[in-house]
Structure formats: structure tokens, C-alpha cells
Design a protein around this motif. Structure first.
Motif, PDB file in Angstrom:
ATOM      1  N   MET A  36      86.388  20.587 148.648  1.00  0.00           N
ATOM      2  CA  MET A  36      86.049  21.999 148.849  1.00  0.00           C
ATOM      3  C   MET A  36      85.413  22.505 147.561  1.00  0.00           C
ATOM      4  O   MET A  36      85.945  22.271 146.470  1.00  0.00           O
ATOM      5  N   SER A  37      84.288  23.197 147.695  1.00  0.00           N
ATOM      6  CA  SER A  37      83.626  23.711 146.507  1.00  0.00           C
ATOM      7  C   SER A  37      83.054  25.096 146.769  1.00  0.00           C
ATOM      8  O   SER A  37      82.873  25.512 147.915  1.00  0.00           O
ATOM      9  N   ALA A  38      82.783  25.787 145.692  1.00  0.00           N
ATOM     10  CA  ALA A  38      82.091  27.072 145.715  1.00  0.00           C
ATOM     11  C   ALA A  38      81.013  26.966 144.653  1.00  0.00           C
ATOM     12  O   ALA A  38      81.318  26.913 143.461  1.00  0.00           O
ATOM     13  N   GLY A  39      79.770  26.853 145.097  1.00  0.00           N
ATOM     14  CA  GLY A  39      78.698  26.583 144.152  1.00  0.00           C
ATOM     15  C   GLY A  39      78.908  25.219 143.527  1.00  0.00           C
ATOM     16  O   GLY A  39      79.102  24.236 144.230  1.00  0.00           O
ATOM     17  N   THR A  40      78.950  25.178 142.216  1.00  0.00           N
ATOM     18  CA  THR A  40      79.184  23.901 141.522  1.00  0.00           C
ATOM     19  C   THR A  40      80.648  23.680 141.184  1.00  0.00           C
ATOM     20  O   THR A  40      81.006  22.631 140.659  1.00  0.00           O
ATOM     21  N   ASP A  41      81.508  24.660 141.479  1.00  0.00           N
ATOM     22  CA  ASP A  41      82.936  24.546 141.174  1.00  0.00           C
ATOM     23  C   ASP A  41      83.667  23.802 142.291  1.00  0.00           C
ATOM     24  O   ASP A  41      83.591  24.188 143.453  1.00  0.00           O
ATOM     25  N   LYS A  42      84.374  22.753 141.925  1.00  0.00           N
ATOM     26  CA  LYS A  42      85.224  22.048 142.880  1.00  0.00           C
ATOM     27  C   LYS A  42      86.577  22.765 142.913  1.00  0.00           C
ATOM     28  O   LYS A  42      87.156  23.039 141.877  1.00  0.00           O
TER      29      LYS A  42
END
Length: 140
Positions: A39-45
């Protein structure tokens, strides 16, 4: 989830769990064709999960949210997404196991309509012997 995610996933496992899955466990799950996601948001895992599908059943084998991403609803959103994926693949029910000592996860599962259907005595390794697993099921 891809092989290049395994360093991050393994680091999270060690940080989050006393008895973590190994990179080999994740590789084996991916090789077996189990659904494996990051699961990610943009480049953040933010988290990861592995789910096994058998006939009309989905089994969440592991789901974790990175420590720095916890407490913001990501676990609930990820689990809801897993339910949708399982439904798309023909599952009508979802199963998982949780340690009784994992009170945050247990509360989330209960809040998301999981019901306890059994208990596996001594299922998990523990620091002082073995710990039970609460077996839970939810209709999809």
C-alpha cells in the motif's frame, strides 16, 4: 508487491513483529501466486499484505501498516480494499488469524464485522512459550 519491495517489507516486519516473516516467506507466497501488495501514497510505502484465495474463500495471511503510518486509518482502508479484491475474484467470505495480545488489530477486525469462529491453541511462537490464534471470519 515485487521483489524490490522486500528490503522495505522485511525491515517493517522486524520492527513490527517479534516473530517476523522472512524475505523467503514473502518470496514463497509470491511464487505460489498469493495476492501480495504494498500500500502506498505517492512515493511513500504505508503497508503490505498477503492474501490466499481458495474457491470462495479469501485468507488474509498477513497485513501490516508501517509504524510511522499507523493510527491514521490506513489499516482499515487497506483491509477494505482487500475485501473488494477478494470479492472481484469470487470470494464470499474472508478469514484471518490474530494473536489475542494484538489488541489493536483485534479491535479493528471486530469493528469491521469479523466474528471469532475458533481458537488455535499454541499456534504462534511467543516469548514465553506459545500463543493462541483467534480465528475470525467475515462475510463479503
Amino acid at each position: 508487491m515485487r521483489e524490490e519491495h522486500l528490503d522495505w517489507v522485511s525491515a517493517c516486519e522486524v520492527e513490527l513483529h517479534t516473530f517476523p516473516w522472512t524475505s523467503g516467506n514473502f518470496l514463497d507466497s509470491m511464487a505460489a501466486g498469493h495476492g501480495s501488495w504494498v500500500m502506498s501514497a505517492g512515493t511513500d510505502k504505508l503497508g503490505y499484505a498477503v492474501m490466499l484465495r481458495v474457491l470462495d474463500e479469501a485468507h488474509v495471511l498477513t497485513i501490516s501498516i508501517a509504524r510511522e503510518a499507523q493510527g491514521r486509518g490506513h489499516g482499515r482502508a487497506f483491509l477494505a480494499w482487500l475485501h473488494d479484491e477478494a470479492r472481484k475474484q469470487g470470494a464470499t467470505q474472508c478469514f484471518l488469524e490474530v494473536r489475542p495480545s494484538n489488541t489493536a488489530a483485534l479491535a479493528l477486525y471486530q469493528d469491521m464485522a469479523y466474528e471469532q469462529i475458533g481458537r488455535r491453541r499454541g499456534y504462534y511462537p511467543g516469548l514465553n512459550g506459545r500463543e493462541d490464534a483467534i480465528v475470525m471470519r467475515r462475510e463479503l
